[in-house]
Design an enzyme around this catalytic site. Structure first.
Site, short mmCIF file in Angstrom:
data_model
loop_
_atom_site.label_atom_id
_atom_site.label_comp_id
_atom_site.label_asym_id
_atom_site.label_seq_id
_atom_site.Cartn_x
_atom_site.Cartn_y
_atom_site.Cartn_z
CB THR A 182 -0.95 0.05 1.18
OG1 THR A 182 -1.63 1.28 1.12
CG2 THR A 182 -0.28 -0.06 2.49
CG ASN A 392 -2.51 1.74 12.24
OD1 ASN A 392 -2.94 2.05 11.13
ND2 ASN A 392 -1.26 1.42 12.47
#
Length: 397
Positions: A182, A392
């Site tokens: 990613t 996160n």
């Protein structure tokens, strides 16, 4: 960080306010007429709107402009996302005097959040006015999300009596997994190369770079890697000696590999850079499966964070990855050059402090020997720290 401008590429960056504060979050790469390109995109089935549009535009024409925003992925928004992407391309086309289908759009950031088209449109005059061949550093900063630093690398080689340039930039720190990881990556050269050849070179370069990195096993909706050849040097690939072609291709490989490793070194919360090497596998697919099982194991990764040589976690990850093809009494495991496991059991001369010394290093290698064949693979990954969870957990706050 070593890089040089690439003739035929001008760049600019701006703060569009897609993030809070004044950080750069919008970039363009203006490409010389006749620039050839090759692109590889995410394998995630729910790809973002800019990925869909970029694929369409690549098939329609050679690109004249790359338009990249951070702060918003423009993903998970259906037709609205596609419409917003096309509106941005239309605004850029007007400002840079190109056609909308000659623009490749890219976005990175939060999924499911609508792109603020007006903020991007408002920055077009400034971007056009500040284009510079020296703008690589600012552009590399504008494409970052949770990254802590820019990823920018370049090489220079001789060909047909001239200096040929290869420079690239990338972003990525989390949601990293092969095929594609990613990330966004853009690599340019001033050698004249046909698109078909570029595709072959890019495919070979990816195998040992962006396809060989993983942080946690998640593949994003927005991944893209673009290789561009402006031809502005006036030198064609056919003009080069075989050795010069090899040197140029090696430069592309090195730029891609350096950028890919930089992503892993900047992985969210990472404290260790870990190389996973699997040898003597029965097939390439088996080698890849074992490497990914070890690299993606939360227990292996947290042990690495602690510097704990808990080799049982590595052995367990290997065992669950290869199924009936594996015999434990053929498996060997090394930490760097320290033999930890032989024949599926702890090596006779192994001492815990030896493994601990290796795993306390900032960088080390986990080597797995399956004893089944001749296939091998190398993968780069990171540990899993407290900070990864914190980053996160707080990503949208």
């Amino acid at each position: 960080m070593s890089w040089q401008p690439v003739p035929g590429v001008r760049l600019a960056a701006a703060s569009a306010g897609l993030y809070a504060g004044e950080r750069l979050d919008l970039a363009v790469l203006e490409l010389a007429p006749g620039t050839e390109s090759a692109g590889v995109f995410t394998t995630n089935r729910f790809c973002a709107a800019p990925v869909e549009v970029a694929r369409e535009h690549l098939e329609a024409a050679s690109p004249r402009l790359l338009l990249i925003n951070a702060g918003c992925a423009n993903a998970g928004l259906g037709e609205q996302g596609l419409e917003d992407t096309r509106l941005c391309c239309e605004a850029a086309a007007q400002a840079f005097s190109v056609e909308p289908h000659e623009i490749l759009p890219f976005s990175t950031g939060v999924i499911g959040q609508r792109l603020d088209v007006g903020k991007i449109q408002a920055q077009m005059p400034q971007l056009q006015a500040t284009l510079s061949a020296e703008g690589w550093l600012e552009a590399s900063q504008a494409i970052l999300t949770t990254d802590t630093r820019s990823k920018l690398e370049g090489r220079q080689v001789k060909g047909a009596g001239k200096n040929l340039h290869v420079t690239g930039m990338a972003k990525g720190a989390g949601m990293i997994c092969p095929d594609m990881a990613t990330m966004l990556a853009f690599v340019a050269t001033d050698l004249a190369v046909d698109a078909a050849v570029l595709e072959q070179v890019l495919e070979r370069a990816l195998e040992h770079s962006f396809h060989a990195i993983t942080v946690e096993g998640d593949t994003s909706t927005n991944d893209a890697c673009i290789l561009l050849a402006t031809g502005a040097s006036g030198v064609k690939l056919a003009d080069l000696e075989d050795s010069e072609v090899e040197a140029w291709e090696q430069a592309v490989f090195e730029v891609c590999e350096t950028l890919a490793k930089a992503i892993v070194r900047d992985a969210e919360g990472a404290t260790r850079f870990i190389t996973i090497e699997v040898e003597q596998a029965a097939t390439p697919e088996q080698a890849q499966a074992v490497a990914r099982a070890v690299a993606h194991s939360p227990l292996v990764k947290t042990a690495a964070f602690a510097g704990d040589p808990n080799w049982g976690r590595i052995l367990a990850a290997v065992g669950r990855s290869v199924g009936e093809l594996s015999r434990m009494d053929q498996v060997g495991i090394r930490l760097d050059d320290v033999q930890v496991v032989t024949g599926g059991a702890v090596a006779e001369n192994y001492r815990e402090e030896q493994g601990g010394m290796v795993m306390a290093r900032d960088e080390f290698t986990i080597r797995v020997d399956l004893g089944l064949g001749e296939s091998q693979v190398r993968l780069y990954t990171s540990d899993l720290s407290y900070d990864y969870v914190k980053i996160n957990a707080e990503y949208r706050t």
